[in-house]
Enzyme design. Structure first.
Site, mmCIF file in Angstrom:
data_model
loop_
_atom_site.group_PDB
_atom_site.id
_atom_site.type_symbol
_atom_site.label_atom_id
_atom_site.label_comp_id
_atom_site.label_asym_id
_atom_site.label_seq_id
_atom_site.Cartn_x
_atom_site.Cartn_y
_atom_site.Cartn_z
ATOM 1 N N HIS A 131 58.394 20.728 -27.445
ATOM 2 C CA HIS A 131 57.443 21.643 -26.674
ATOM 3 C C HIS A 131 57.340 21.544 -25.338
ATOM 4 O O HIS A 131 57.544 20.414 -24.962
ATOM 5 C CB HIS A 131 56.106 21.755 -27.637
ATOM 6 N N CYS A 132 57.127 22.823 -24.538
ATOM 7 C CA CYS A 132 56.862 22.661 -23.228
ATOM 8 C C CYS A 132 55.775 23.274 -22.985
ATOM 9 O O CYS A 132 54.780 23.728 -23.684
ATOM 10 C CB CYS A 132 58.096 23.082 -22.451
ATOM 11 N N ALA A 133 55.928 24.000 -21.897
ATOM 12 C CA ALA A 133 54.505 25.073 -21.464
ATOM 13 C C ALA A 133 54.822 26.348 -22.324
ATOM 14 O O ALA A 133 53.806 26.774 -22.779
ATOM 15 C CB ALA A 133 54.592 25.248 -19.703
#
Length: 169
Positions: A131-133
């Site tokens: 996951h990221c932003a």
């Protein structure tokens, strides 16, 4: 046996073509078989491109991630920069910035555990989630992982932004 009639070609090709074959066949077609090139062009524009992950099979939703976390059945990797990670994170997530992900996934299990203080993911694990932003970097991370043989890895498309919104933080 090979018919150029409608959807049956697209369905057959989507089941048969592997990434490498797709790239080679498309190149060979455009040079040597212009008529079949039209078939491959239709296939590659209506289906995921060669090398891209299938969206449905590779995405983890918010509710799926919540369940995986509550069951302690997830290897969650946050591919944001360390500053973003320190500013707020999903519990249990391990920070491996996207720029170092490929190198990190190629570490020996011992070195991976020493560096990140968690068990190294295995290529056949089905609980690896990036996951990221907002989902863009995690999709790139997914592509890197798939290229390295982590074929069952997935990504949380909503990212930390959706997580914070849904968690009310």
């Amino acid at each position: 046996m090979f018919s150029v009639h409608g959807a049956s070609v697209s369905i057959m090709l989507s089941c048969v073509l592997a990434q490498t074959f797709c790239q080679v066949a498309t190149e060979a077609n455009s040079r040597f078989y212009p008529t079949l090139g039209l078939v491959f062009r239709a296939f590659t524009t209506s289906s995921p491109k060669c090398g891209e992950a299938s969206e449905n099979a590779s995405v983890v939703t918010y509710s799926q991630l919540k369940t995986m976390l509550s069951n302690r059945d997830v290897q969650l990797f946050d591919v944001r920069n360390p500053e973003e990670y320190q500013a707020g994170r999903i519990s249990e997530a391990v920070n491996i910035p996207l720029g170092t992900l490929e190198e990190s996934l190629q570490l020996s299990p011992e070195l991976f555990q020493q560096k990140f203080e968690v068990k190294a993911p295995q290529k056949d694990d089905d609980n690896i989630v990036f996951h990221c932003a907002k989902g863009s970097r995690s999709l790139k991370a997914l592509d890197i992982a798939h290229r390295l043989g982590f074929s069952r890895a997935r990504h949380y498309k909503g990212g930390y932004a959706e997580w914070v919104e849904k968690e009310g933080k």
